[in-house]
Each structure stands twice: as structure tokens, then as C-alpha cells.
Design an enzyme around this catalytic site. Structure first.
Site, PDB file in Angstrom:
ATOM      1  N   GLY A  60      30.596   9.144  11.659  1.00 32.40           N
ATOM      2  CA  GLY A  60      31.588  10.286  11.188  1.00 32.40           C
ATOM      3  C   GLY A  60      30.787  11.229  10.254  1.00 32.40           C
ATOM      4  O   GLY A  60      29.608  11.121  10.244  1.00 32.40           O
ATOM      5  N   ASN A  61      31.609  11.781   9.555  1.00 34.34           N
ATOM      6  CA  ASN A  61      31.105  12.413   8.286  1.00 34.34           C
ATOM      7  C   ASN A  61      32.101  12.653   7.339  1.00 34.34           C
ATOM      8  O   ASN A  61      33.155  12.040   7.229  1.00 34.34           O
ATOM      9  CB  ASN A  61      30.420  14.072   8.720  1.00 34.34           C
ATOM     10  CG  ASN A  61      31.814  14.800   9.403  1.00 34.34           C
ATOM     11  OD1 ASN A  61      32.561  15.149   8.826  1.00 34.34           O
ATOM     12  ND2 ASN A  61      31.540  15.057  10.555  1.00 34.34           N
TER      13      ASN A  61
END
Ligand code: PMT
Length: 409
Positions: free
Chosen positions: A209-210
Site C-alpha cells: 500500500g502507500n
């Protein structure tokens, strides 16, 4: 511009700046507004209800009941009647009560029942204004959707001297006029917005993810919907919620899901804003079982590329459709942003850089430069993401209006 026929509830609190309210009422009425005053008990120490009712041509509301006959003032009716509420001057005490829902006077109950947008013009001395508790309450009010009108710096006043002083009535009226004039400028428009991160599953418990929180995209959705647009907000996983009824929220998890949702929605919209931080790659294969730790020193995952949502839609967009991209950069910022704008066929690109403090992921603030396909560039200072959203929409609106006018000539 005018305020013709607008119903404005003006809240007045116990500040020395209450004398400015008299002038504010006159200006609002001159612009065609109907003004209903609600005053706190402390406010009456600074300006009399007799003056205020004479100026506004309406009885002033200050108590829950009218003394004598026991008539009840309905704060709920007031909340429905108003097109806008402004508290000017707003003391630290009233701001604190508003932020915390302490409904011990008619002004706060009216605020809590208000269906219309609320503006707040703080007025207090600089130390009180700067106090962490006041700043926290102001931030909370902003997050609750209120608009804070801070005094602009006078030519002779230093930045700090200006703070805490109530904004001049002329400027307040200009801000309210501006607000109403942009309020419906996206009426009948449909806008798609992508927001937040994408999660690319590795196994049932892990993902790539980020750090995107979704705040920028959600602020854009609120801004567009408050101007009358119908908004389709396609968002990756986030804790945020939306409040405006014109927003249709579509929750997705991965880039592929975001791509599919965007492809479904895009053909019916007039514009699309791509603020999501989409993962460029995903694990080639998601493991059905939780991957166990092994004795091996190293572990590698094979990744495969995700669809580029903005680029693929850029290929099929109709001439009447506007697309606006974002670029989050760490180096060669402007060059990379312009390259992305061309590659993805955006009309505008909003550049934010991780080199600017308070900009980009997660923060409540952002600092952006807006670049357009016809070579224009506008840079803005660090602002709250709701203000940034306003700047973005204003810039796009003004540029396209000007362009359309040019085409008509
Ligand atoms: O969510 P917040 O915490 O508020 O943070 C906001 C933000 C920093 C995420 C936002 O302001 C922002 O910059 N979003 C774009 C971030 C990004 O990943 O940009 P990019 O340079 O990788 O992509 C360029 C553009 O293509 C973007 O508009 C992106 O949405 C789009 N894109 C990228 C990859 C992909 N597979 N599909 C896309 O549509």
C-alpha cells in the site's frame, strides 16, 4: 455581486469588536440580505439589542424564551431558514463551545441546528488567539466544515498583529458574496474523483500500500458537491467519511477494482480528477494461505504492473471531458509533472512535492502548483486541503471559462 434575498443569521458574541457588527449588518442589508441577529448574553454587554434590531429590522434573538409571554425561539427553524450563518465577532469562549457542542446559549444551539454553511470571524487578543487550546478549537471547527475568516494583514500590520483581530466588515461581505457566487457554479455537472491509496494483496493478511489518507480527494469531493456538482468518489481504503448528499461513494481496494469502477463511471461525467495514489504494481499471484516465515534469509515477490487508470481514460476521453491529474514528486518536480500531463492526456496537473513540509500524504495541509496544458502555471502557499481543493476548482473553472469564452468570440 449581491446577496439579494439571502437569509443570513449573524451571531454576535462578547468581544469589543461587536461594534463592527453594526456596520456589518448595514452592509449585508445594503447588499439585499435579510439578517437575523442571535446574540450571546456577553455580547449584549458590548452592543445593545435595540441598536441591532433597529439596524436589522427584526427582533434580536438572545434567550430561549421571550420574557413575559414565554414564547419559544426555535433554533431548529432558524437552522432551516438560513442560507448562511456567520459568527462575527467570535470569541475564544464561543469558538470553544462550538467546537465542543456546549449548547448553553441560543447562539450555540442555533449553530448546532444549522443546516446552512457556517462562517466564523474570530476576535480576541493575540495571546488568546495563539493559545494551543484556541488553535485546536479552530482546527476542530474547520474539520467540522466551518469556514474561518481570519483578518487579512493590513498594509501596516505585521502578519501576527493582524491575527485575532476581527476581519473588516467590507472584507467579510466580499467573502460571503464570493461564496454565494461560486456556490452553484458546478450545478448540473458530473464529476468523478479517485482518492486514497490502493491495497494490493500479498496474502490474506498482508498488502502493498502507500501512505495516502484520502484527505485531498475527499476535500475535492466536498468542494465540488458544495458547488452543486454530482460527485462520484471512487476511494481506496480510508477512515474518512463524506457528508454531502450529492456524493456517491464507491469503495474499492485494489488498483484493478479502482480501474473497473472508473471505467464504468467515466463515460457519464463531465470531468474526472485523479487524486488517488494508485499502486503501479501488484503481486503477480496472491497467496491463498498466509505466507509463513521460513529459514531463508531473503524472500522475494514477483510483481506485475497495474493498469494506469488515468492514462487509459485519457485515451478514450471525449473533447467535452476535462481530466485533471495529480503528480506527487520527489525530484525534477515540474519536468516530471508536465511529462505525466502529456502522457496521460490531462488538461491540468496538480503538482505536490514531498520536499515541501506539510505537503503530500497524510497531512491536513498541502502546497500545490497547478499546471495547465496551455502552458499556464500557478503556485499556491501551504493551505488546508479544503482550501487547496477550492483553489484547484477555482483555477480549473476560471481557465476553462476563459478558454470557452475565447472559442465563442
Ligand atoms: O490522500 P492524501 O493523504 O490526502 O494525499 C494526497 C496525495 C499526495 C495522494 C495526492 O495529492 C496526490 O498527489 N495523488 C497522486 C499521487 C500519485 O501517485 O501520483 P503519480 O505521479 O503516481 O500518478 C500520476 C497520476 O496518475 C495521478 O493522478 C494518479 O492518480 C494517476 N494514476 C497513477 C497510476 C495508476 N496506475 N493509475 C492512475 O490513475
Amino acid at each position: 455581486m449581491s446577496l439579494q434575498g439571502k437569509h443570513i443569521v449573524l451571531g454576535i458574541t462578547g468581544s469589543i469588536a461587536a461594534y463592527k457588527s453594526a456596520h456589518l449588518i448595514r452592509l449585508l442589508i445594503k447588499k439585499g440580505a435579510e439578517v437575523q441577529i442571535v446574540i450571546t448574553p456577553a455580547g449584549k454587554e458590548f452592543i445593545t439589542p435595540v441598536t441591532l434590531s433597529a439596524l436589522s429590522d427584526r427582533p434580536v434573538i438572545s434567550e430561549f424564551f421571550t420574557s413575559g409571554d414565554g414564547t419559544w425561539h426555535s433554533h431548529v427553524d432558524l437552522g432551516l431558514w438560513a442560507d448562511l450563518m456567520i459568527i462575527a465577532p467570535a470569541t475564544a469562549a464561543t469558538i470553544g463551545k462550538m467546537a465542543n457542542g456546549i449548547a448553553d446559549n441560543m447562539l450555540i444551539t442555533s449553530y448546532l441546528s444549522m443546516k446552512a454553511p457556517v462562517f466564523v470571524a474570530p476576535a480576541m487578543d493575540l495571546d488568546m488567539y495563539r493559545h494551543i487550546s484556541t488553535q485546536r478549537n479552530i482546527e476542530k471547527l474547520k474539520n467540522d466544515g466551518a469556514w474561518i475568516i481570519d483578518a487579512t494583514e493590513g498594509e501596516l500590520a505585521s502578519h501576527l498583529e493582524g491575527k485575532g483581530r476581527m476581519e473588516e466588515p467590507e472584507n467579510i461581505v466580499a467573502i460571503l458574496e464570493q461564496f454565494f457566487s461560486t456556490r452553484n457554479n458546478l450545478l448540473n455537472k458530473k464529476i468523478m474523483i479517485t482518492a486514497g491509496p490502493t491495497y494490493e494483496r500479498i496474502d490474506p493478511v498482508r498488502f502493498i500500500g502507500n501512505f495516502s489518507s484520502g484527505k485531498m480527494g475527499f476535500a475535492l469531493a466536498e468542494e465540488c458537491s458544495s458547488r452543486g456538482a454530482e460527485v462520484f468518489l471512487i476511494t481506496g481504503p480510508t477512515v474518512l467519511s463524506v457528508s454531502h448528499p450529492n456524493i456517491t461513494r464507491v469503495n474499492v481496494e485494489s488498483a484493478v477494482e479502482m480501474h473497473d469502477a472508473a471505467f464504468n463511471i467515466f463515460p457519464q461525467v463531465d470531468a474526472a480528477i485523479f487524486s488517488a495514489a494508485v499502486a503501479d504494481y501488484r503481486p503477480e499471484k496472491m497467496s491463498e494461505e498466509k505466507i509463513k516465515r521460513s529459514e531463508k534469509e531473503k524472500f522475494s515477490l514477483t510483481l506485475t504492473s497495474n493498469p494506469d487508470i488515468a492514462a487509459s481514460l485519457g485515451k478514450i476521453k471525449e473533447p467535452y471531458q476535462l481530466t485533471i491529474g495529480f503528480a506527487l514528486e520527489t525530484n525534477n518536480e515540474e519536468f516530471n509533472a508536465i511529462k505525466k500531463m502529456e502522457e496521460k492526456n490531462f488538461d491540468f496537473i496538480v503538482l505536490n512535492s514531498l520536499n515541501d513540509q506539510g505537503a503530500g500524504f497524510g497531512h491536513d495541509t498541502n502546497k500545490v502548483t497547478i499546471l495547465s496544458r496551455d502552458g499556464k502555471k500557478q503556485s499556491f502557499s501551504l493551505k488546508s486541503k479544503s482550501e487547496v481543493a477550492k483553489d484547484i476548482i477555482d483555477t480549473i473553472f476560471e481557465t476553462t471559462e476563459a478558454r470557452n469564452k475565447k472559442l465563442e468570440v
